[in-house]
Design a protein around this motif. Structure first.
Motif, PDB file in Angstrom:
ATOM      1  N   THR A 195       1.578   9.340   5.625  1.00 14.27           N
ATOM      2  CA  THR A 195       2.824   8.588   5.809  1.00 14.27           C
ATOM      3  C   THR A 195       2.483   7.105   5.810  1.00 14.27           C
ATOM      4  O   THR A 195       1.768   6.641   6.699  1.00 14.27           O
ATOM      5  CB  THR A 195       3.513   8.955   7.132  1.00 14.27           C
ATOM      6  OG1 THR A 195       3.785  10.365   7.147  1.00 14.27           O
ATOM      7  CG2 THR A 195       4.817   8.187   7.293  1.00 14.27           C
ATOM      8  N   PRO A 197       2.442   3.155   6.400  1.00 15.03           N
ATOM      9  CA  PRO A 197       2.933   2.369   7.540  1.00 15.03           C
ATOM     10  C   PRO A 197       4.181   1.565   7.220  1.00 15.03           C
ATOM     11  O   PRO A 197       4.937   1.211   8.126  1.00 15.03           O
ATOM     12  CB  PRO A 197       1.746   1.454   7.875  1.00 15.03           C
ATOM     13  CG  PRO A 197       0.930   1.411   6.630  1.00 15.03           C
ATOM     14  CD  PRO A 197       1.099   2.747   5.976  1.00 15.03           C
ATOM     15  N   GLU A 198       4.435   1.292   5.938  1.00 12.39           N
ATOM     16  CA  GLU A 198       5.606   0.486   5.583  1.00 12.39           C
ATOM     17  C   GLU A 198       6.879   1.319   5.416  1.00 12.39           C
ATOM     18  O   GLU A 198       7.924   0.792   5.018  1.00 12.39           O
ATOM     19  CB  GLU A 198       5.340  -0.270   4.276  1.00 12.39           C
ATOM     20  CG  GLU A 198       5.205   0.597   3.036  1.00 12.39           C
ATOM     21  CD  GLU A 198       3.796   1.093   2.802  1.00 12.39           C
ATOM     22  OE1 GLU A 198       3.507   1.549   1.681  1.00 12.39           O
ATOM     23  OE2 GLU A 198       2.969   1.024   3.744  1.00 12.39           O
ATOM     24  N   SER A 199       6.831   2.605   5.734  1.00 14.15           N
ATOM     25  CA  SER A 199       8.019   3.439   5.601  1.00 14.15           C
ATOM     26  C   SER A 199       9.124   2.984   6.540  1.00 14.15           C
ATOM     27  O   SER A 199       8.872   2.499   7.645  1.00 14.15           O
ATOM     28  CB  SER A 199       7.663   4.905   5.894  1.00 14.15           C
ATOM     29  OG  SER A 199       7.206   5.056   7.229  1.00 14.15           O
ATOM     30  N   ARG A 255      12.216   9.350   7.824  1.00 15.10           N
ATOM     31  CA  ARG A 255      11.422   8.273   7.229  1.00 15.10           C
ATOM     32  C   ARG A 255      11.648   8.262   5.722  1.00 15.10           C
ATOM     33  O   ARG A 255      11.850   9.315   5.106  1.00 15.10           O
ATOM     34  CB  ARG A 255       9.936   8.456   7.535  1.00 15.10           C
ATOM     35  CG  ARG A 255       9.579   8.246   8.981  1.00 15.10           C
ATOM     36  CD  ARG A 255       8.073   8.157   9.200  1.00 15.10           C
ATOM     37  NE  ARG A 255       7.762   7.978  10.609  1.00 15.10           N
ATOM     38  CZ  ARG A 255       7.753   6.796  11.215  1.00 15.10           C
ATOM     39  NH1 ARG A 255       8.035   5.688  10.507  1.00 15.10           N
ATOM     40  NH2 ARG A 255       7.465   6.702  12.502  1.00 15.10           N
ATOM     41  N   TRP A 257      10.306   6.155   1.944  1.00 14.80           N
ATOM     42  CA  TRP A 257       9.425   5.198   1.278  1.00 14.80           C
ATOM     43  C   TRP A 257       9.307   5.566  -0.197  1.00 14.80           C
ATOM     44  O   TRP A 257       9.773   6.629  -0.625  1.00 14.80           O
ATOM     45  CB  TRP A 257       8.046   5.182   1.934  1.00 14.80           C
ATOM     46  CG  TRP A 257       7.245   6.443   1.805  1.00 14.80           C
ATOM     47  CD1 TRP A 257       6.333   6.758   0.838  1.00 14.80           C
ATOM     48  CD2 TRP A 257       7.279   7.584   2.691  1.00 14.80           C
ATOM     49  NE1 TRP A 257       5.793   7.997   1.062  1.00 14.80           N
ATOM     50  CE2 TRP A 257       6.349   8.516   2.184  1.00 14.80           C
ATOM     51  CE3 TRP A 257       7.993   7.880   3.857  1.00 14.80           C
ATOM     52  CZ2 TRP A 257       6.131   9.748   2.805  1.00 14.80           C
ATOM     53  CZ3 TRP A 257       7.772   9.097   4.470  1.00 14.80           C
ATOM     54  CH2 TRP A 257       6.850  10.013   3.954  1.00 14.80           C
TER      55      TRP A 257
END
Length: 322
Positions: A195, A197-199, A255, A257
């Protein structure tokens, strides 16, 4: 969200079992030597319905042998094999429509060079699922694999997903065959689940999911997903989030992205899905009330679904192409 149950395979008590064979060939003459007798066998049997789904380059040469074949019996594989779960549903609908006659299919899977290893494994899982989904239908499937062009990994998948192999006219049992549940578990173990981190993250705290649908829809538009793909993603995320709220353990969150050409959306909760199996949502349930119906529907809506159910929670990850 409401949807009609998928077609159930017809029962076939006392009838012959599913025949699922990988046909390994090298070149057009080799292909025709086995494919022509197989198709003719089906056409001459009044209890069978012939379906031919092969690569475009092999379609016309094969069709020339059978001018008497029914209209629509020959289909280009490139137009039929577009999505693994939808293709599974299409074959289910075909089997149901032809009942009580059994389907006799020359069915050549499509393997595209541009696919990621994950996408390729999902199509291999589809071939494995044939053994589970159609086991009571009396269907006969011969699946061509061109050994002159396909990578060894694809040929290994063929050996693992078909109980029988055909080469040079000889039928042998596949010693590498892996039962569908075990094969599907192997596919899941091979995936990666990072996953970034910028999600972006949205907590889901209430049963009114209007905010969630709007949030996903706006971000789908922003990242280049539009039309039916965007609508399907919103519907799929809504279905998974509603299920997490009903059966999961808070907190529930979403989440989102981008990953290359894909938009990824993941719904997670802190609950442990105890009855989850590697086949959940892949084998179509008989009714909308059966376990796995919602996940089966979600798999039909988006390009790829991954589920991870562990002691740290349950996570359903959905991908659509941008």
């Amino acid at each position: 969200m409401t949807a009609s149950p998928p077609p159930a395979p017809p029962a076939a008590a006392g009838a012959r079992a599913l025949e699922h064979r990988a046909f390994l060939f090298d070149g057009m003459p080799d292909f025709l030597d086995t494919a022509v007798p197989f198709v003719r066998e089906g056409l001459e049997d009044p209890d069978r319905e012939v379906v031919v789904v092969v690569a475009q380059q092999r379609l016309e040469p094969l069709r020339e042998f059978f001018p008497e074949a029914p209209e629509g019996a020959f289909v280009a594989a490139e137009t039929f094999y577009e999505h693994p779960v939808r293709t599974l549903r299409s074959y289910l609908e075909l089997v149901k429509a032809k009942n009580p006659r059994s389907v006799h299919a020359l069915a050549e899977p499509v393997w595209r060079e541009e696919w990621t290893p994950r996408e390729t494994m999902e199509w291999a899982r589809y071939e494995s699922l044939i053994n589970e989904v159609f086991q009571g239908t009396r269907a006969s499937a011969l699946c061509p694999y061109d050994t002159s062009v396909l990578p060894e990994q694809i040929l290994e998948y063929a050996r693992r997903t078909h109980p029988w192999l055909v080469r040079d006219g000889v039928h042998v049992e596949s010693r590498r065959f892996t039962p569908p549940r075990e094969f599907s578990a192997d596919v899941d173990r091979a995936r990666e689940f990072p996953t970034p981190p910028e999600s972006e993250y949205l907590p889901v705290t209430g049963h009114d999911l209007h905010e969630l649908r709007q949030w996903v829809g706006e971000r789908a538009d922003r990242h280049g997903v539009s039309g039916r793909n965007a609508q399907n993603l919103v519907t799929a995320v809504n279905e998974v989030a509603a299920n997490a709220l009903r059966h999961g353990v808070p907190p529930v969150g979403v989440r989102l992205w981008t990953d290359g050409a894909d938009l990824v959306c993941e719904v997670g909760d802190n609950g442990y899905w105890r009855d989850f199996s590697p086949l959940t949502g892949f084998v179509p349930p008989q009714t909308a009330l059966d376990s796995g119906f919602g996940l089966w529907t979600v798999r039909l809506l988006v390009d790829l679904v991954d589920v991870r159910a562990g002691w740290d929670g349950t996570f359903v990850r959905m991908r659509v192409s941008r």
